[in-house]
Design a protein around this motif. Sequence first.
Motif, PDB file in Angstrom:
ATOM      1  N   GLU B  80      -9.159  60.390  20.757  1.00  0.00           N
ATOM      2  CA  GLU B  80      -8.580  60.036  19.463  1.00  0.00           C
ATOM      3  C   GLU B  80      -8.776  58.553  19.142  1.00  0.00           C
ATOM      4  OE1 GLU B  80      -5.094  61.455  17.875  1.00  0.00           O
ATOM      5  OE2 GLU B  80      -5.012  63.297  19.029  1.00  0.00           O
ATOM      6  N   GLU B  84     -10.926  57.043  15.985  1.00  0.00           N
ATOM      7  CA  GLU B  84     -10.325  56.105  15.017  1.00  0.00           C
ATOM      8  C   GLU B  84     -11.147  54.814  14.957  1.00  0.00           C
ATOM      9  OE1 GLU B  84      -7.956  56.920  12.919  1.00  0.00           O
ATOM     10  OE2 GLU B  84      -8.233  54.956  11.996  1.00  0.00           O
ATOM     11  N   LYS B  87     -13.986  55.513  12.782  1.00  0.00           N
ATOM     12  CA  LYS B  87     -13.591  55.468  11.365  1.00  0.00           C
ATOM     13  C   LYS B  87     -13.470  54.026  10.881  1.00  0.00           C
ATOM     14  CE  LYS B  87     -10.629  58.409   9.573  1.00  0.00           C
ATOM     15  NZ  LYS B  87      -9.444  59.278   9.364  1.00  0.00           N
ATOM     16  N   ARG B  91     -15.575  52.336   7.943  1.00  0.00           N
ATOM     17  CA  ARG B  91     -14.900  51.771   6.762  1.00  0.00           C
ATOM     18  C   ARG B  91     -15.430  50.379   6.447  1.00  0.00           C
ATOM     19  NH1 ARG B  91      -9.950  54.493   8.239  1.00  0.00           N
ATOM     20  NH2 ARG B  91      -9.478  52.866   9.728  1.00  0.00           N
ATOM     21  N   MET B 117     -16.511  60.316   7.721  1.00  0.00           N
ATOM     22  CA  MET B 117     -15.074  60.065   7.882  1.00  0.00           C
ATOM     23  C   MET B 117     -14.330  61.370   8.152  1.00  0.00           C
ATOM     24  SD  MET B 117     -14.667  56.801   7.540  1.00  0.00           S
ATOM     25  CE  MET B 117     -13.123  56.228   6.884  1.00  0.00           C
ATOM     26  N   LYS B 118     -14.717  62.415   7.437  1.00  0.00           N
ATOM     27  CA  LYS B 118     -14.066  63.714   7.655  1.00  0.00           C
ATOM     28  C   LYS B 118     -14.346  64.231   9.060  1.00  0.00           C
ATOM     29  CE  LYS B 118     -12.144  64.364   3.638  1.00  0.00           C
ATOM     30  NZ  LYS B 118     -10.671  64.282   3.584  1.00  0.00           N
ATOM     31  N   SER B 121     -12.221  62.431  11.525  1.00  0.00           N
ATOM     32  CA  SER B 121     -10.851  62.980  11.504  1.00  0.00           C
ATOM     33  C   SER B 121     -10.796  64.310  12.253  1.00  0.00           C
ATOM     34  CB  SER B 121     -10.388  63.186  10.058  1.00  0.00           C
ATOM     35  OG  SER B 121     -10.269  61.955   9.409  1.00  0.00           O
ATOM     36  N   LYS B 122     -11.799  65.139  12.025  1.00  0.00           N
ATOM     37  CA  LYS B 122     -11.848  66.434  12.723  1.00  0.00           C
ATOM     38  C   LYS B 122     -11.870  66.218  14.237  1.00  0.00           C
ATOM     39  CE  LYS B 122     -14.781  70.629  12.830  1.00  0.00           C
ATOM     40  NZ  LYS B 122     -13.941  71.658  12.242  1.00  0.00           N
ATOM     41  N   ARG B 124     -10.534  63.757  15.786  1.00  0.00           N
ATOM     42  CA  ARG B 124      -9.195  63.385  16.244  1.00  0.00           C
ATOM     43  C   ARG B 124      -8.341  64.638  16.407  1.00  0.00           C
ATOM     44  NH1 ARG B 124      -6.026  58.382  13.955  1.00  0.00           N
ATOM     45  NH2 ARG B 124      -4.765  59.261  15.599  1.00  0.00           N
ATOM     46  N   GLN B 125      -8.506  65.550  15.458  1.00  0.00           N
ATOM     47  CA  GLN B 125      -7.621  66.722  15.432  1.00  0.00           C
ATOM     48  C   GLN B 125      -7.966  67.741  16.510  1.00  0.00           C
ATOM     49  OE1 GLN B 125      -8.580  67.850  11.470  1.00  0.00           O
ATOM     50  NE2 GLN B 125      -7.240  66.330  10.522  1.00  0.00           N
TER      51      GLN B 125
END
Lengths: 149, 173
Positions: B80, B84, B87, B91, B117-118, B121-122, B124-125
Amino acid sequence: MPLLERARSLFSRTFQVRGVSMEPAFMEGASVRIDPFAYASRLPQRRDVVSLRAPSSPDRFELKRIIGLPGDSVSWRGSDVWVNGEPLDEPCARTAPPVPGESTHTLNLGPGEYFVAGDNRLYSQDSRAYGAVRDMEITGKVLAGHTHV
Amino acid sequence: MTLAQHAQRLIDFIRAPKEIHAHCDIPCGIYDPHAAQIAALSVIRMNQLIQEMPKISAESSAKDREAYVHQLSRYTRTKEEHAEICKHELRVLWGDYFKPDHLKQYPDLHTIFWDAMKLASKNRQEANLDAANQLLAKVQQIAEIFWKSKGADVRKQPSLQNAKGELVYPVPK
């Protein structure tokens, strides 16, 4: 100090400067007092030093100088800035000659839009990178006489 | 400005941190997609380690279960963190380096970043090696665009890390 300014200064708040983008006027570690009501009765003026919400991180406040006003056309090449085609007189700014081949960019400001920049132009993340800031993102003005360490 | 806007400004001011920032993320003009690639590679490696973990069952001892949970927690947390970091690095490139002019040459730029970015996030999840590989591929695509926008060619070469995979490097023309 006029009565109104004296009253407003009661609501001002002290911040500590972190970073070098506003040197030499605002050295890292300096204390500045910000007036949140400075623009209650007037609009931001060119060369005002303001606090604003960082566009990339809205819960963080940044310190920058107003360079362009609504309706202005601001051009820049490296650290040099022109407003409406005229070079800006910037006694406070630290600039450097542009890198050969560097292109000129222009931003036309709409209503309520301002162009902000750091005085230490080579080490500043400002409107040259993130574009215009809206009037709502400007959160206050540095009080005169409270600008140095 | 309306009364409500003034009130909001006062609330912002009262709640504001005591520091006011006057800096950029890094000395301006210095950007590099390498950190995003390394972060994506780290996400891949954490997923590999999670997949390689010896499985536990109802018959496993309490000690084995404890070791499993502890190790899985460490891998997941690191996965995770690096998703991040990826990301964050994206950014900075997206928001600070790339300018409207680049869109003329790379009209899909926003979509590519948005997808990356998506995917981050995926990652991380989920513990999902396929998604991790997709993230690295997307970051490689961004790295290629980045270096080409600076007038360089690019080459992919093996990462030489345990995660395998490739990284994109600039090649001056």
